[in-house]
Write a protein that holds these residues in place. Structure first.
Motif, PDB file in Angstrom:
ATOM      1  N   PHE A 180      -5.358  16.027   2.876  1.00 39.16           N
ATOM      2  CA  PHE A 180      -4.669  16.790   2.353  1.00 39.16           C
ATOM      3  C   PHE A 180      -5.336  18.199   1.823  1.00 39.16           C
ATOM      4  CE2 PHE A 180      -0.434  15.569   2.241  1.00 39.16           C
ATOM      5  CZ  PHE A 180      -0.307  13.913   2.406  1.00 39.16           C
ATOM      6  N   LEU A 181      -6.488  18.067   1.663  1.00 39.43           N
ATOM      7  CA  LEU A 181      -7.122  19.302   1.182  1.00 39.43           C
ATOM      8  C   LEU A 181      -7.176  20.058   2.522  1.00 39.43           C
ATOM      9  CD1 LEU A 181      -8.463  20.922  -0.972  1.00 39.43           C
ATOM     10  CD2 LEU A 181     -10.639  19.602  -0.670  1.00 39.43           C
ATOM     11  N   TRP A 221      -4.057  21.673   3.415  1.00 40.57           N
ATOM     12  CA  TRP A 221      -3.530  22.875   2.538  1.00 40.57           C
ATOM     13  C   TRP A 221      -4.385  23.924   2.929  1.00 40.57           C
ATOM     14  CZ3 TRP A 221      -0.718  25.061  -0.986  1.00 40.57           C
ATOM     15  CH2 TRP A 221      -1.420  25.899  -1.785  1.00 40.57           C
ATOM     16  N   ARG A 222      -5.618  24.026   3.510  1.00 36.76           N
ATOM     17  CA  ARG A 222      -6.741  25.076   3.887  1.00 36.76           C
ATOM     18  C   ARG A 222      -6.226  25.526   5.217  1.00 36.76           C
ATOM     19  NH1 ARG A 222     -12.181  22.260   2.416  1.00 36.76           N
ATOM     20  NH2 ARG A 222     -12.196  22.510   0.225  1.00 36.76           N
ATOM     21  N   LEU A 280      -2.387  13.430  -6.403  1.00 38.56           N
ATOM     22  CA  LEU A 280      -2.723  13.909  -5.239  1.00 38.56           C
ATOM     23  C   LEU A 280      -2.572  15.124  -5.033  1.00 38.56           C
ATOM     24  CD1 LEU A 280      -3.998  12.700  -2.387  1.00 38.56           C
ATOM     25  CD2 LEU A 280      -1.715  12.316  -1.789  1.00 38.56           C
ATOM     26  N   PHE A 281      -1.294  15.630  -5.284  1.00 40.70           N
ATOM     27  CA  PHE A 281      -0.859  17.037  -5.084  1.00 40.70           C
ATOM     28  C   PHE A 281      -1.902  18.084  -5.893  1.00 40.70           C
ATOM     29  CE2 PHE A 281       1.595  20.648  -4.474  1.00 40.70           C
ATOM     30  CZ  PHE A 281       1.814  21.325  -5.729  1.00 40.70           C
ATOM     31  N   VAL A 308       3.183  15.724   0.802  1.00 43.67           N
ATOM     32  CA  VAL A 308       2.675  14.570   0.019  1.00 43.67           C
ATOM     33  C   VAL A 308       3.916  13.611  -0.041  1.00 43.67           C
ATOM     34  CG1 VAL A 308       1.695  13.841  -2.315  1.00 43.67           C
ATOM     35  CG2 VAL A 308       0.813  16.016  -1.082  1.00 43.67           C
ATOM     36  N   ASP A 309       4.863  14.116  -0.646  1.00 47.36           N
ATOM     37  CA  ASP A 309       6.016  13.049  -0.850  1.00 47.36           C
ATOM     38  C   ASP A 309       6.328  12.264   0.495  1.00 47.36           C
ATOM     39  OD1 ASP A 309       7.741  15.301  -3.214  1.00 47.36           O
ATOM     40  OD2 ASP A 309       6.132  13.856  -3.519  1.00 47.36           O
ATOM     41  N   GLU A 358       3.044  25.862  -1.879  1.00 45.29           N
ATOM     42  CA  GLU A 358       2.815  24.752  -2.771  1.00 45.29           C
ATOM     43  C   GLU A 358       4.037  23.836  -2.453  1.00 45.29           C
ATOM     44  OE1 GLU A 358       0.567  27.125  -6.441  1.00 45.29           O
ATOM     45  OE2 GLU A 358       2.251  25.851  -6.872  1.00 45.29           O
ATOM     46  N   LEU A 405      -7.758  10.387   2.016  1.00 45.24           N
ATOM     47  CA  LEU A 405      -6.346  10.819   1.943  1.00 45.24           C
ATOM     48  C   LEU A 405      -6.330  12.023   1.243  1.00 45.24           C
ATOM     49  CD1 LEU A 405      -3.420  10.244   2.026  1.00 45.24           C
ATOM     50  CD2 LEU A 405      -3.294   9.307   0.028  1.00 45.24           C
ATOM     51  N   GLN A 406      -7.195  12.160   0.154  1.00 48.75           N
ATOM     52  CA  GLN A 406      -7.289  13.307  -0.790  1.00 48.75           C
ATOM     53  C   GLN A 406      -8.202  14.432   0.134  1.00 48.75           C
ATOM     54  OE1 GLN A 406      -6.830  13.979  -4.402  1.00 48.75           O
ATOM     55  NE2 GLN A 406      -6.600  15.706  -3.172  1.00 48.75           N
ATOM     56  N   LEU A 426       3.360  21.703   0.598  1.00 46.92           N
ATOM     57  CA  LEU A 426       2.156  20.675   0.397  1.00 46.92           C
ATOM     58  C   LEU A 426       2.814  19.589  -0.356  1.00 46.92           C
ATOM     59  CD1 LEU A 426      -0.641  19.723   0.394  1.00 46.92           C
ATOM     60  CD2 LEU A 426      -0.989  20.872  -1.870  1.00 46.92           C
ATOM     61  N   LYS A 427       3.681  19.917  -1.302  1.00 45.08           N
ATOM     62  CA  LYS A 427       4.102  18.938  -2.160  1.00 45.08           C
ATOM     63  C   LYS A 427       5.049  18.025  -1.300  1.00 45.08           C
ATOM     64  CE  LYS A 427       6.045  17.752  -6.792  1.00 45.08           C
ATOM     65  NZ  LYS A 427       6.741  16.674  -6.246  1.00 45.08           N
ATOM     66  N   ALA A 477       2.295  10.873   2.437  1.00 45.48           N
ATOM     67  CA  ALA A 477       1.108  10.155   1.874  1.00 45.48           C
ATOM     68  C   ALA A 477       1.002   8.702   2.175  1.00 45.48           C
ATOM     69  CB  ALA A 477       1.273  10.412   0.452  1.00 45.48           C
ATOM     70  N   ASP A 478       2.301   8.026   2.161  1.00 48.41           N
ATOM     71  CA  ASP A 478       2.077   6.531   2.302  1.00 48.41           C
ATOM     72  C   ASP A 478       1.688   6.178   3.476  1.00 48.41           C
ATOM     73  OD1 ASP A 478       4.967   5.577   0.242  1.00 48.41           O
ATOM     74  OD2 ASP A 478       2.891   6.269  -0.285  1.00 48.41           O
ATOM     75  N   LEU A 489      -2.009   7.192   3.809  1.00 53.34           N
ATOM     76  CA  LEU A 489      -3.167   6.141   3.597  1.00 53.34           C
ATOM     77  C   LEU A 489      -3.153   5.004   4.011  1.00 53.34           C
ATOM     78  CD1 LEU A 489      -4.435   5.200   0.825  1.00 53.34           C
ATOM     79  CD2 LEU A 489      -2.339   4.706  -0.097  1.00 53.34           C
ATOM     80  N   ARG A 490      -1.938   4.347   4.534  1.00 53.72           N
ATOM     81  CA  ARG A 490      -2.181   3.310   5.264  1.00 53.72           C
ATOM     82  C   ARG A 490      -2.906   3.419   6.511  1.00 53.72           C
ATOM     83  NH1 ARG A 490       4.079   1.117   4.921  1.00 53.72           N
ATOM     84  NH2 ARG A 490       4.209   0.860   2.756  1.00 53.72           N
ATOM     85  N   LEU A 502       0.810  -1.274  -0.019  1.00 52.83           N
ATOM     86  CA  LEU A 502       0.005  -0.063   0.092  1.00 52.83           C
ATOM     87  C   LEU A 502       0.988   1.289   0.032  1.00 52.83           C
ATOM     88  CD1 LEU A 502      -2.979   0.166   0.072  1.00 52.83           C
ATOM     89  CD2 LEU A 502      -2.942   0.765   2.518  1.00 52.83           C
ATOM     90  N   THR A 540      -5.666  18.275  -5.014  1.00 53.98           N
ATOM     91  CA  THR A 540      -5.555  19.321  -3.883  1.00 53.98           C
ATOM     92  C   THR A 540      -5.741  20.544  -4.621  1.00 53.98           C
ATOM     93  OG1 THR A 540      -4.397  17.683  -2.427  1.00 53.98           O
ATOM     94  CG2 THR A 540      -4.560  20.048  -1.528  1.00 53.98           C
TER      95      THR A 540
END
Lengths: 286, 174
Positions: free
Chosen positions: B48-49, B52-53, A26-27, B19-20, B12, B44-45, B15-16, B23-24, B27-28, A16, A30
């Motif tokens: 991050f939203l 971000w906010r 994903l980025f 995510v890097d 930005e 997950l989406q 955020l990137k 994210a994993d 997600l788990r 996963l 968003t």
């Protein structure tokens, strides 16, 4: 000190993880979602005129088909969130052969140059072996060329029926198949409600599950441009008739015989506002 | 091993980087909370939203609190989904058949733990994940879930009982 809980959990979850592309998506999703939510109060989203013959609609979970099909056309990611039709309910149709089928239009993008639509059909096709009577053959059209006809097979069982029929045609054997399928069209209208000759389009297809298909239909300048009057239009109106298509295919030593009949079940009308995102040109040629 | 993030000026870029880096694991976490891959991806989406906010309000003190903040958002997103009318209507008893095919290659013992975690009632699952999976203290776990530390500790003990013999090592040392 080791913690076998985390080791075991990570071992089970090791598959996963997100690829670089999925992290990028994903980025960008968003960013796209945030930008879309900022603009929503100032934009006429979608005016929907729903014409129903009978019955109601069911609510089903929607998949963002532009995201799913982005492997075929990377441009779809740019508009995957702005194109989602959150307020459009799936359309339910009933047929004696299939029972309940559901047509869901998930995405719509129009930018003056491109019109792209994403839709899925659940419980798409019913098919069975078929041996017609002489009287039934007399109502079918004989195929005068070498074309081998088929139907929208959407399950493993239907694949077998289709393959068996095609083998029979190639070998000149007697074989037949008949059934029904749920099909749609996307008809383009101008402001005066005149139907326009729909430009040629191409479609990406996928079989999501047994008898469930999803599609992204693309009208764009790389294949056949939209009519000139839409270059600066604020919106485009698309009519979506949903049909029960009955088909019958029969082959024997005298030739191939086919019959189709389209029965209109329901019609949906969408008015799609112009998106601020104009998709770049693509090199794809169907 | 986590790398120390390099401070960036733009939102930005931050955020990137999130995510890097995260994210994993997020997600788990979402998958363990919700037991469904598609729901986990949606959560997950959403995580991050929300991140971000809320980025401007977040005051970074150290790497651990940045990750903890994101995990807290993810847990709240999952908790909101579990409270939704849809989830209450749908029978979500987790079975081995619910595991994605990609996980079938893992050792049976590890898959069994995964199934046991997914079957835990929500309030015990959350503390187990934060404490044992994300290595938070009881106080950090309580803060993430907006519950008193004593409540977090009670749920932790109960969660461990429910997981029976799957937990060793850290439990014995607490």
């Amino acid at each position: 000190m080791t913690d076998p809980f985390k080791e075991k959990a990570d071992s089970a979850l090791s598959s996963l993880h997100l690829s670089d592309w999925e992290k990028h998506r994903l980025f960008t999703n968003t960013m796209e979602e945030q930008n879309m939510k900022k603009k929503m109060p100032a934009v006429l989203i979608i005016a929907i005129a729903l014409i129903l013959a009978l019955g109601g609609v069911t609510v089903a979970e929607k998949i963002n088909l532009f995201t799913s099909f982005s492997n075929f056309d990377e441009r779809l990611i740019e508009v995957s969130y702005s194109s989602v039709l959150n307020d459009l309910e799936p359309i339910t149709v009933e047929t004696p052969e299939l029972g309940t089928s559901v047509v869901t239009i998930t995405n719509a993008h129009f930018d003056g140059e491109n019109l792209i639509l994403g839709y899925s059909v659940e419980n798409r096709t019913f098919a069975e072996n078929f041996t017609p009577t002489e009287e039934e053959i007399s109502t079918m059209r004989k195929v005068e060329n070498d074309a081998v006809y088929g139907f929208m097979n959407a399950s493993h069982a239907q694949d077998e029926l289709s393959d068996a029929y095609h083998r029979a045609v190639r070998l000149g054997l007697s074989r037949g198949v008949r059934g029904v399928s749920i099909s749609t069209e996307f008809l383009i209208f101008d402001e005066q409600k005149n139907e326009l000759s729909a430009p040629l389009c191409y479609e990406f297809n996928n079989r999501d599950a047994e008898n469930v298909t999803s599609h992204v239909r693309v009208h764009g300048p790389n294949y056949d441009p939209l009519p000139e009057k839409f270059r600066n239009a604020d919106s485009i109106t698309v009519e979506v008739p949903i049909y029960k298509t009955s088909f019958a295919l029969w082959n024997d030593s005298t030739g191939q015989y086919v019959k189709w009949n389209h029965e209109l079940l329901k019609t949906l009308t969408l008015t799609i506002p112009r998106s601020e995102t104009v998709l770049p040109a693509t090199d794809f040629h169907p | 091993m986590e790398s120390v993030p390099v401070p960036d000026a733009s939102r930005e870029n931050k955020l990137k980087r999130w995510v890097d880096a995260y994210a994993d694991t997020l997600l788990r976490t979402c998958y363990l909370c919700l037991g469904d891959m598609h729901l986990a991806q949606d959560a997950l989406q959403e995580t991050f939203l929300k991140a971000w906010r809320g980025m401007d309000k977040f005051e970074q003190k150290n790497v651990q609190s940045e990750k903890a903040w994101l995990i807290r958002i993810a847990m709240n997103v999952c908790r909101d989904h579990l409270r939704s009318p849809w989830h209450r209507r749908v029978d979500r008893h987790f079975t081995p058949e619910d595991l994605p095919p990609s996980m079938l290659a893992a050792p049976q013992e590890d898959r069994d733990l995964l199934i046991d975690i997914c079957r835990l009632p929500g309030k015990y699952k959350q503390v187990i994940l934060l404490y044992h999976y994300h290595k938070m203290t009881v106080q950090e776990t309580a803060a993430a879930l907006h519950i008193p530390a004593a409540t977090a500790y009670k749920r932790l003990r109960k969660g461990r009982v429910l997981l029976k013999n799957q937990l060793t090592g850290r439990e014995q040392n607490d």
